[in-house]
Design a protein around this motif. Sequence first.
Motif, PDB file in Angstrom:
ATOM      1  N   UNK A  43      15.668  -9.616  10.277  1.00 14.69           N
ATOM      2  CA  UNK A  43      15.873  -8.411   9.881  1.00 14.69           C
ATOM      3  C   UNK A  43      15.352  -7.438   8.702  1.00 14.69           C
ATOM      4  N   UNK A  44      13.940  -7.979   8.453  1.00 15.16           N
ATOM      5  CA  UNK A  44      13.104  -7.511   7.578  1.00 15.16           C
ATOM      6  C   UNK A  44      13.117  -6.012   7.641  1.00 15.16           C
ATOM      7  N   UNK A  45      12.568  -5.446   6.477  1.00 15.80           N
ATOM      8  CA  UNK A  45      12.042  -4.175   6.731  1.00 15.80           C
ATOM      9  C   UNK A  45      10.569  -4.007   7.019  1.00 15.80           C
ATOM     10  N   UNK A  46      10.160  -3.190   7.722  1.00 16.06           N
ATOM     11  CA  UNK A  46       8.937  -3.043   8.613  1.00 16.06           C
ATOM     12  C   UNK A  46       8.394  -1.536   8.275  1.00 16.06           C
ATOM     13  N   UNK A  47       6.977  -1.257   8.053  1.00 18.84           N
ATOM     14  CA  UNK A  47       6.519  -0.350   8.261  1.00 18.84           C
ATOM     15  C   UNK A  47       4.973  -0.278   8.596  1.00 18.84           C
ATOM     16  N   UNK A  48       4.360   0.741   9.187  1.00 19.86           N
ATOM     17  CA  UNK A  48       3.174   0.915   9.546  1.00 19.86           C
ATOM     18  C   UNK A  48       2.466   1.830   8.982  1.00 19.86           C
ATOM     19  N   UNK A  49       1.326   1.804   8.422  1.00 18.32           N
ATOM     20  CA  UNK A  49       0.438   2.922   7.701  1.00 18.32           C
ATOM     21  C   UNK A  49      -0.884   2.799   7.944  1.00 18.32           C
ATOM     22  N   UNK A  50      -1.518   3.893   7.909  1.00 15.17           N
ATOM     23  CA  UNK A  50      -2.932   4.258   8.190  1.00 15.17           C
ATOM     24  C   UNK A  50      -3.397   4.984   6.940  1.00 15.17           C
ATOM     25  N   UNK A  51      -4.337   4.733   6.374  1.00 10.15           N
ATOM     26  CA  UNK A  51      -5.040   5.568   5.318  1.00 10.15           C
ATOM     27  C   UNK A  51      -3.927   6.193   4.221  1.00 10.15           C
ATOM     28  N   UNK A  52      -3.030   5.385   4.038  1.00 12.36           N
ATOM     29  CA  UNK A  52      -1.997   5.521   2.780  1.00 12.36           C
ATOM     30  C   UNK A  52      -0.771   6.413   3.315  1.00 12.36           C
ATOM     31  N   UNK A  53      -0.569   6.614   4.649  1.00 14.44           N
ATOM     32  CA  UNK A  53       0.304   7.255   5.250  1.00 14.44           C
ATOM     33  C   UNK A  53       1.108   6.543   6.287  1.00 14.44           C
ATOM     34  N   UNK A  54       2.490   6.658   6.022  1.00 16.65           N
ATOM     35  CA  UNK A  54       3.339   5.806   6.918  1.00 16.65           C
ATOM     36  C   UNK A  54       3.398   6.149   8.300  1.00 16.65           C
ATOM     37  N   UNK A  55       3.447   5.629   9.393  1.00 18.05           N
ATOM     38  CA  UNK A  55       3.361   6.085  10.739  1.00 18.05           C
ATOM     39  C   UNK A  55       4.879   6.388  10.973  1.00 18.05           C
ATOM     40  N   UNK A  56       5.002   7.351  11.670  1.00 14.35           N
ATOM     41  CA  UNK A  56       6.608   7.875  12.246  1.00 14.35           C
ATOM     42  C   UNK A  56       7.163   6.926  13.122  1.00 14.35           C
ATOM     43  N   UNK A  57       8.496   6.523  12.806  1.00 13.98           N
ATOM     44  CA  UNK A  57       9.125   5.545  13.841  1.00 13.98           C
ATOM     45  C   UNK A  57       9.685   6.298  14.711  1.00 13.98           C
ATOM     46  N   UNK A  58       9.360   5.935  16.003  1.00 17.23           N
ATOM     47  CA  UNK A  58       9.997   6.746  17.366  1.00 17.23           C
ATOM     48  C   UNK A  58      11.217   6.177  17.865  1.00 17.23           C
ATOM     49  N   UNK A  59      11.506   4.921  17.547  1.00  8.67           N
ATOM     50  CA  UNK A  59      12.685   4.173  17.872  1.00  8.67           C
ATOM     51  C   UNK A  59      12.784   2.616  17.136  1.00  8.67           C
ATOM     52  N   UNK A  60      13.946   2.296  16.951  1.00 11.16           N
ATOM     53  CA  UNK A  60      14.050   1.064  16.357  1.00 11.16           C
ATOM     54  C   UNK A  60      15.715   0.561  16.930  1.00 11.16           C
ATOM     55  N   UNK A  61      15.786  -0.611  16.792  1.00 12.46           N
ATOM     56  CA  UNK A  61      17.130  -1.331  17.080  1.00 12.46           C
ATOM     57  C   UNK A  61      16.977  -2.698  17.056  1.00 12.46           C
TER      58      UNK A  61
ATOM     59  N   UNK B 182       0.749  -1.304  -0.005  1.00 11.74           N
ATOM     60  CA  UNK B 182       0.107   0.182   0.015  1.00 11.74           C
ATOM     61  C   UNK B 182       0.957   1.368   0.052  1.00 11.74           C
ATOM     62  N   UNK B 183       2.173   1.333   0.857  1.00 18.66           N
ATOM     63  CA  UNK B 183       2.872   2.465   0.684  1.00 18.66           C
ATOM     64  C   UNK B 183       4.382   2.219   0.221  1.00 18.66           C
TER      65      UNK B 183
END
Length: 171
Positions: free
Chosen positions: A111-129, A78-79
């Motif tokens: 170690x896959x790539x991951x995104x979270x989206x809602x209504x076509x907009x990707x949510x901002x990542x707050x932290x990763x590691x 979707x995104x």
Amino acid sequence: MMRRFVLPALLASCGAFSPAAAQESCADRSTIPTEYGGWEAARPLESARAAGGLAAAALAPGEARDLALHPDGEVAYLTLPEGAGERSSFGGMAAFDIAQAGTYRVALGDFAWVDVSREGKVAETVKFGHGPDCTPIRKIVDFRLEPGRYTLEVSGNVTPHLRVMLLRVDS
């Protein structure tokens, strides 16, 4: 597209990150932190290849799932942009609902790539590691989410299976 494949290899080659070395130093691999208590009880789930399959591919916070993935080139994300070279990796999508605003974590067994989206907009990542040491959790990504329906998009995994867990990390 290149970013999802290059980062783990680049970090490992620089000596800044070595998942194999980190795991080799662990004497007790069975210690899973309490907040990941459902990790070992993961149930299988077929990921969606397109938006029409999201209703059948549902995640719930606090529940781990073993996602069956598809060749990246066969997934109508979707995104995420589509591009060449994806047929050698795997991905898919799943839907989930958030009832209460907060910070939510996506924990991955690889170690896959991951995104979270809602209504076509990707949510901002707050932290990763990386996940907790000496556990099978390889990657974590936190997102600040408001109530609503979201889509988890996973891509660039090296195998057609991936353990995923969604959990709230603040109260």
